[in-house]
Design a protein around this motif. Structure first.
Motif, PDB file in Angstrom:
ATOM      1  N   ASP A  68      93.488 -58.967-134.035  1.00 53.76           N
ATOM      2  CA  ASP A  68      93.952 -58.968-132.644  1.00 53.76           C
ATOM      3  C   ASP A  68      94.799 -60.218-132.405  1.00 53.76           C
ATOM      4  O   ASP A  68      94.428 -61.118-131.655  1.00 53.76           O
ATOM      5  N   TYR A  71      95.969 -60.968-128.672  1.00 59.95           N
ATOM      6  CA  TYR A  71      94.929 -61.590-127.847  1.00 59.95           C
ATOM      7  C   TYR A  71      94.712 -63.040-128.265  1.00 59.95           C
ATOM      8  O   TYR A  71      94.587 -63.934-127.422  1.00 59.95           O
ATOM      9  N   LYS A 128      81.651 -56.126-124.938  1.00 70.64           N
ATOM     10  CA  LYS A 128      83.036 -55.976-125.395  1.00 70.64           C
ATOM     11  C   LYS A 128      83.448 -57.100-126.345  1.00 70.64           C
ATOM     12  O   LYS A 128      84.450 -56.985-127.049  1.00 70.64           O
ATOM     13  N   ARG A 151      86.358 -58.256-130.739  1.00 77.13           N
ATOM     14  CA  ARG A 151      86.685 -57.792-129.387  1.00 77.13           C
ATOM     15  C   ARG A 151      87.029 -56.314-129.423  1.00 77.13           C
ATOM     16  O   ARG A 151      87.797 -55.863-130.272  1.00 77.13           O
ATOM     17  N   GLN A 152      86.473 -55.565-128.467  1.00 76.42           N
ATOM     18  CA  GLN A 152      86.768 -54.138-128.383  1.00 76.42           C
ATOM     19  C   GLN A 152      87.893 -53.904-127.380  1.00 76.42           C
ATOM     20  O   GLN A 152      87.810 -54.307-126.222  1.00 76.42           O
ATOM     21  N   ASN A 153      88.950 -53.247-127.836  1.00 77.38           N
ATOM     22  CA  ASN A 153      90.070 -52.923-126.962  1.00 77.38           C
ATOM     23  C   ASN A 153      89.660 -51.886-125.921  1.00 77.38           C
ATOM     24  O   ASN A 153      89.018 -50.895-126.246  1.00 77.38           O
ATOM     25  N   ARG A 154      90.029 -52.123-124.692  1.00 77.58           N
ATOM     26  CA  ARG A 154      89.624 -51.231-123.608  1.00 77.58           C
ATOM     27  C   ARG A 154      90.147 -49.810-123.786  1.00 77.58           C
ATOM     28  O   ARG A 154      89.445 -48.829-123.498  1.00 77.58           O
ATOM     29  N   LYS A 155      91.394 -49.699-124.242  1.00 81.40           N
ATOM     30  CA  LYS A 155      92.020 -48.378-124.354  1.00 81.40           C
ATOM     31  C   LYS A 155      91.666 -47.671-125.655  1.00 81.40           C
ATOM     32  O   LYS A 155      91.231 -46.522-125.657  1.00 81.40           O
ATOM     33  N   SER A 156      91.875 -48.345-126.778  1.00 86.82           N
ATOM     34  CA  SER A 156      91.663 -47.694-128.073  1.00 86.82           C
ATOM     35  C   SER A 156      90.195 -47.678-128.508  1.00 86.82           C
ATOM     36  O   SER A 156      89.809 -46.902-129.375  1.00 86.82           O
ATOM     37  N   LYS A 160      88.430 -55.484-133.170  1.00 92.18           N
ATOM     38  CA  LYS A 160      89.271 -56.338-133.999  1.00 92.18           C
ATOM     39  C   LYS A 160      88.804 -57.787-133.856  1.00 92.18           C
ATOM     40  O   LYS A 160      88.164 -58.154-132.881  1.00 92.18           O
ATOM     41  N   TYR A 162      89.449 -61.811-133.363  1.00 94.62           N
ATOM     42  CA  TYR A 162      90.423 -62.740-132.799  1.00 94.62           C
ATOM     43  C   TYR A 162      90.060 -64.197-133.081  1.00 94.62           C
ATOM     44  O   TYR A 162      90.871 -65.101-132.835  1.00 94.62           O
TER      45      TYR A 162
END
Length: 200
Positions: A68, A71, A128, A151-156, A160, A162
Motif C-alpha cells: 500500500d 497510503y 481495518k 490495512r484493509q482497503n475499504r473498497k476492494s 496490504k 504499509y
C-alpha cells in the motif's frame, strides 16, 4: 549495513499481489506471499547470480501491487499534504514507489535462506488495521520478531502492508522524519525528484 539488514527483513516477508483476494485474512496474505515469493527467488537463483537486476522484475511482479505505497506515501507526507497540489501528490507517490522498488530489490539480493515463520490465523474482529507478527531465524543469531501493519482497503477489501516495526522502530515513522527534514531544507518538488533518482 544495519539499515540494509532491517530492510531485508521487511522484504523477506513482503507481499505477493497475485495471491491477494477478498477472502484472505492479513495472516493468510503474509503466509501465502512469503511462500510464493521465495519459491520464485529460488527458481531464479542461477539467473540472479549473473543478472541481479532481474530482482527488479521480481519485485514489480511479486511485491509492489500488494504494497500500500500510496497510503504509506501519504502517511509519510503528513502535514505537508494540505499544502500540496494534486499533481505534486501524484508525483510523490510515483517517486516513492520507484524508491521502494529499488530498495526492495537491493535488499532481496542480500537474501541468504533465512527461515521465516508466520503468526497463526486469528479473528480480526472487524478491525481495518491489523498488526501481524513474523519471526526471522538466522543461524548463529537471535530470532527477530517483526510486526507488519496491515490495512484493509475499504473498497476492494484487500489487505496490504504499509509499515513494519522492528525492535520498536517503525520504518514508516523513520522515513517520515527523514522526508520532513529534507523538505525543510529544500522543498517537496526537490525531494520528490531526489526519491525518483536514488539508486540503491
Amino acid at each position: 549495513m544495519k539499515r540494509l539488514f532491517v530492510i531485508s527483513l521487511f522484504i523477506i516477508i513482503s507481499f505477493n499481489s497475485i495471491a491477494v483476494e477478498e477472502q484472505l485474512s492479513p495472516y493468510n496474505v503474509i503466509n501465502n506471499t512469503g511462500n510464493n515469493l521465495f519459491t520464485r527467488i529460488a527458481t531464479e537463483q542461477e539467473l540472479l547470480k549473473t543478472s541481479p537486476e532481474v530482482m527488479i522484475e521480481i519485485v514489480e511482479q511479486e511485491l509492489m501491487p500488494a504494497i500500500d505505497y500510496k497510503y504509506a506515501a501519504f502517511k509519510i507526507l503528513g502535514k505537508h499534504l494540505k499544502k500540496m497540489s494534486k499533481v505534486q501528490k501524484q508525483n510523490f507517490i510515483i517517486s516513492m514507489r520507484s524508491y521502494l522498488v529499488k530498495t526492495y530489490a537491493t535488499a532481496l539480493n542480500q537474501y541468504n535462506n533465512q527461515v521465516v515463520s508466520f503468526e497463526p490465523e486469528r479473528p480480526t474482529n472487524g478491525a481495518k488495521i491489523v498488526p501481524v507478527d513474523a519471526i526471522i531465524s538466522n543461524i548463529n543469531a537471535p530470532d527477530i520478531t517483526i510486526t507488519f501493519q496491515m490495512r484493509q482497503n475499504r473498497k476492494s477489501k484487500q489487505w496490504k502492508a504499509y509499515d513494519m516495526i522492528i525492535e520498536g522502530v517503525s520504518l514508516l515513522a523513520t522515513k517520515r522524519a527523514e522526508i520532513n527534514s529534507r523538505i525543510a531544507k529544500s522543498d517537496i518538488d526537490q525531494v520528490t525528484l531526489e526519491l525518483a533518482v536514488i539508486r540503491k
